[in-house]
Design a protein around this motif. Structure first.
Motif: not given
Length: 178
Positions: A1-15
């Protein structure tokens, strides 16, 4: 199980292909507090970055500038040592598990590009910025009082601990013995 990063800003590759101009990310107070804990900082007052993304086949190239205001504990005294980071970065996100085809070389610009694996679906620019900041921090911060503190604690300086200092002490200590 991975822990979500404290500072997450997801960018989808198709964008990425549709993105134009620079993007901006900035950590809020709760994110900065969590990152300070993770990286062992006394304080993290600012963390932000401006960047642009471009697609190169399956890879995504991120170029930008990260800025941070932080304090780390001195390695000798534990006192907070303030530091400002303002540095450019270049990151290449490559799909994990995919090797370069046989005989193909990875070309780098004059400025080396750090490579980060990703799942082929999305990248996390917040985590990339946090890691870039961590790599740019002074590795062993020293407060102005560090040398006096270490001397008082009996820790030898590099000159005192060198093999030549030991030879000098055997010879008579003043360097004038002959």
């Amino acid at each position: 199980m991975s822990v979500a990063p404290e500072f997450s800003r997801i960018v989808k590759a198709d964008q990425v292909k549709r993105m134009t101009g620079d993007s901006h990310v900035e950590a809020n107070e709760a994110e900065r507090t969590a990152l300070a804990r993770r990286f062992g900082l006394s304080a993290l007052d600012r963390l932000e970055a401006d960047y642009s993304l471009t697609q190169e086949g399956e890879a995504i190239l991120a170029r930008g500038r990260v800025r941070a205001a932080l304090a780390q504990p001195c390695i000798a005294t534990g006192e907070p040592v303030a530091e400002t980071i303002d540095t450019e970065f270049a990151l290449r996100f490559v799909v994990e598990g995919e090797a370069l085809p046989e005989g193909e070389e990875l070309e780098l610009d004059a400025q080396d590009v750090d490579t980060i694996g990703y799942d082929g679906q999305s990248i996390d620019m917040g985590e990339a910025v946090a890691e870039t900041m961590a790599l740019a921090m002074t590795p062993f911060p020293r407060s102005p009082d560090a040398d006096a503190y270490l001397k008082e604690a009996g820790v030898l300086s590099e000159e005192q601990a060198s093999p030549f200092a030991a030879l000098l002490a055997l010879k008579g200590g003043d360097g004038n013995a002959g």
